[in-house]
Scaffold this motif. Structure first.
Motif, PDB file in Angstrom:
ATOM      1  N   LEU A 283      -3.507  24.032  11.146  1.00  0.00           N
ATOM      2  CA  LEU A 283      -4.448  22.999  11.591  1.00  0.00           C
ATOM      3  C   LEU A 283      -3.826  21.602  11.530  1.00  0.00           C
ATOM      4  O   LEU A 283      -4.158  20.730  12.348  1.00  0.00           O
ATOM      5  N   LYS A 284      -2.910  21.383  10.599  1.00  0.00           N
ATOM      6  CA  LYS A 284      -2.257  20.077  10.486  1.00  0.00           C
ATOM      7  C   LYS A 284      -1.487  19.706  11.752  1.00  0.00           C
ATOM      8  O   LYS A 284      -1.245  18.519  12.013  1.00  0.00           O
TER       9      LYS A 284
ATOM     10  N   ARG B 149      -4.717  29.078   3.250  1.00  0.00           N
ATOM     11  CA  ARG B 149      -3.556  28.183   3.143  1.00  0.00           C
ATOM     12  C   ARG B 149      -2.781  28.138   4.459  1.00  0.00           C
ATOM     13  O   ARG B 149      -2.366  27.061   4.914  1.00  0.00           O
ATOM     14  N   ILE B 150      -2.601  29.307   5.071  1.00  0.00           N
ATOM     15  CA  ILE B 150      -1.870  29.350   6.344  1.00  0.00           C
ATOM     16  C   ILE B 150      -2.662  28.627   7.430  1.00  0.00           C
ATOM     17  O   ILE B 150      -2.110  27.845   8.211  1.00  0.00           O
TER      18      ILE B 150
ATOM     19  N   GLU C 115      -8.040  36.835  -3.272  1.00  0.00           N
ATOM     20  CA  GLU C 115      -6.697  36.247  -3.213  1.00  0.00           C
ATOM     21  C   GLU C 115      -6.149  36.300  -1.791  1.00  0.00           C
ATOM     22  O   GLU C 115      -5.481  35.367  -1.328  1.00  0.00           O
ATOM     23  N   GLY C 116      -6.450  37.405  -1.096  1.00  0.00           N
ATOM     24  CA  GLY C 116      -6.016  37.524   0.291  1.00  0.00           C
ATOM     25  C   GLY C 116      -6.661  36.476   1.178  1.00  0.00           C
ATOM     26  O   GLY C 116      -6.014  35.907   2.070  1.00  0.00           O
ATOM     27  N   LEU C 117      -7.948  36.197   0.931  1.00  0.00           N
ATOM     28  CA  LEU C 117      -8.624  35.140   1.680  1.00  0.00           C
ATOM     29  C   LEU C 117      -7.975  33.789   1.430  1.00  0.00           C
ATOM     30  O   LEU C 117      -7.756  33.002   2.363  1.00  0.00           O
ATOM     31  N   GLN C 118      -7.678  33.500   0.174  1.00  0.00           N
ATOM     32  CA  GLN C 118      -7.081  32.210  -0.150  1.00  0.00           C
ATOM     33  C   GLN C 118      -5.719  32.043   0.520  1.00  0.00           C
ATOM     34  O   GLN C 118      -5.368  30.945   0.984  1.00  0.00           O
ATOM     35  N   ALA C 119      -4.962  33.128   0.595  1.00  0.00           N
ATOM     36  CA  ALA C 119      -3.664  33.060   1.270  1.00  0.00           C
ATOM     37  C   ALA C 119      -3.848  32.750   2.755  1.00  0.00           C
ATOM     38  O   ALA C 119      -3.102  31.944   3.337  1.00  0.00           O
ATOM     39  N   LYS C 120      -4.847  33.362   3.371  1.00  0.00           N
ATOM     40  CA  LYS C 120      -5.109  33.085   4.785  1.00  0.00           C
ATOM     41  C   LYS C 120      -5.581  31.646   4.985  1.00  0.00           C
ATOM     42  O   LYS C 120      -5.206  30.990   5.967  1.00  0.00           O
TER      43      LYS C 120
END
Length: 503
Positions: free
Chosen positions: A330-331, A324-325, A317-322
């Motif tokens: 990157l956008k 997303r950020i 879950e911590g990886l997924q949060a990172k």
């Protein structure tokens, strides 16, 4: 030359079998793959114990024999195995004791001969929850030598800054005395390898990149093995995007989204790990044509610059949060894009980092760089801020200077926290292109220094050139320390500290 009587005394200290005078053996210490000049030592000694080093230093002062110190022969890209003055080479490779692995406070205590391969094997076997930050070079390289040379690795801050993680040294001074730094100065201290500072002046730094003493033991903080890991590969399609990829990298590192041990390679450096040099194009007398580079980029699905870095967390879950950020950041850089993961792994350099280095597994494949043109490789490594304008300037200087001498601009950025190591890869054919490479190397160093980008370490071949730029007051302080600790100028004379301050 070292006289026969002196050599017999030396043999009595360490044993005749550990003093080497055979020309075939000495030849292996006379040259390496870098631009440094060939220079033969008079002899090589390989001590096993600290007391032997103490006796050797007293012997050297008696006979006025200069000593060059190395730990194995694995830092060839920086010229770290050839003595620029001959004399006696002291190779500490036999001193390979792992004194302690503390799996509660995450540190190790080691000698100079302990290699990355040796230490990782011990951790994997008995302490799988610990992880050593490793370098991209040889697994047989010395962990201690890289730390005191301020080398960097590929996991996360602070572990990827190896000197930053050093805590407490044992040092043999040029006159043979022993000093223990930090809390090691305090008799019976239980904090030698957990509290750096000790009491009073902190002197560890003077034994890094210097000729003030021989470091024989260090404490080194290592990392807990992360519970969750993933890797990130971001590409920039054009040379003019170098500023964007640098700025993006700095932002995601300083906020802890990806680890500090990030690499950014340019296209030629990445391609050199997968392809053979196309001599048929121009015979190596000029840089590879831009058209060829663009064709290879398209064929092999790689950008002009490629970032590959680690992402660690305590959970998926911590990886997924990172993630997303990272994607939100990157956008803001529309020219940058995430590479396809299968395509990324088809590149030897990227696979090397994300499957081995980022997990603390030493691997040797990146020496493909040295074979790109014919066995020669020298690193030039100016330091720069994480800023767009600096990335563009570094690229401009590198492209123009290497092209002048008929070489390709090959480089990789290795990230710090606020600064970037621009590790230039000057590759050449030995011996045909060696002299041309030396001229190119000196001009690269000069042009980068003129622009305010000074190297963080440099081949002995160019040290005098760099020291001619250093503040005279600073050099005077270094000379006073040298004269106090080494009155006969025995230990690595002229190495990092000049014998005479340049005019």
């Amino acid at each position: 030359m070292i006289g026969e009587e002196a050599l017999k005394e030396l043999e009595a200290i360490v044993g005749r079998e550990h003093v080497y005078r055979d020309p075939a053996f000495l030849a292996t210490y006379s040259r390496d793959i870098s631009i440094t000049y060939e220079r033969w030592p008079d002899a090589v000694v390989r001590p096993r114990f600290v007391v032997e080093i103490q006796k050797i230093m007293r012997w050297a002062n008696k006979w006025k024999v200069p000593i060059f110190v190395t730990s194995g022969q694995c830092y060839q890209g920086y010229g770290g195995t050839v003595s620029p003055f001959g004399g006696l080479i002291m190779d500490l490779g036999r001193m390979n004791t792992i004194y302690e692995i503390n799996d509660k406070l995450y540190y190790v205590v080691i000698e100079p001969g302990v290699t990355y391969r040796q230490l990782v094997r011990e951790l994997d076997k008995n302490y799988p929850h610990l992880m050593l930050d490793v370098i991209g070079g040889s697994p047989e390289a010395s962990v201690l030598a890289n730390a005191i040379s301020r080398g960097v690795g590929h996991t996360w801050w602070p572990y990827c800054e190896h000197f930053e993680c050093l805590c407490g040294m044992e040092v043999v001074l040029p006159t043979g005395e022993i000093v223990r730094t930090g809390s090691g100065q305090l008799p019976g201290s239980k904090s030698w390898h957990v509290f750096k500072w000790g009491f009073g002046p902190w002197i560890d730094g003077i034994f890094s990149q210097s000729n003030f003493g021989i470091v024989t033991k260090i404490g080194l903080w290592i990392a807990p093995r992360p519970k969750a890991y993933d890797w990130v590969v971001v590409a920039a399609p054009k040379p003019e995007n170098v500023g964007d990829i640098l700025e993006f990298t700095g932002r995601v590192i300083i906020h802890g989204i990806i680890g500090g041990g990030v690499t950014i390679s340019n296209a030629v450096a990445s391609l050199s790990c997968n392809l053979t040099y196309p001599w048929e194009i121009n015979g190596g007398t000029a840089p590879l044509p831009r058209e060829w580079i663009e064709e290879m980029k398209e064929k092999h699905h790689i950008g002009e610059y490629v970032l590959f870095g680690p992402m660690y967390a305590d959970s998926e879950e911590g990886l997924q949060a990172k993630w997303r950020i990272l994607k939100e950041v990157l956008k803001q850089y529309p020219d940058l894009y995430l590479m396809d993961r299968d395509e990324a792994l088809s590149h030897a350099e990227i696979a090397h980092r994300v499957l081995y280095d980022h997990l603390g597994r030493p691997h040797r494949s990146l020496w493909a760089w040295a074979h790109w043109r014919g066995g020669g490789l020298s690193f030039y490594s100016p330091i720069a801020p994480f800023a767009k304008e600096d990335g563009l300037k570094l690229q401009e200087i590198g492209v123009k200077t290497t092209a002048k001498y008929g070489f390709d601009y090959m480089m990789k950025y290795v990230a710090g926290l606020r600064a970037i190591h621009h590790v230039g890869l000057l590759t050449y054919k030995i011996p045909d292109e060696l002299e041309r490479a030396r001229q190119c190397f000196l001009e690269l160093i000069k042009n980068y220094m003129d622009a305010g980008y000074y190297p963080y370490r440099v081949n002995p071949f160019a040290q005098d050139y760099l020291m001619s730029r250093i503040d005279r007051g600073y050099l005077a302080v270094c000379q006073k320390i040298k004269k106090a600790l080494d009155p006969n100028n025995i230990l690595m004379p002229g190495y990092y500290v000049p014998d005479v301050i340049p005019e």
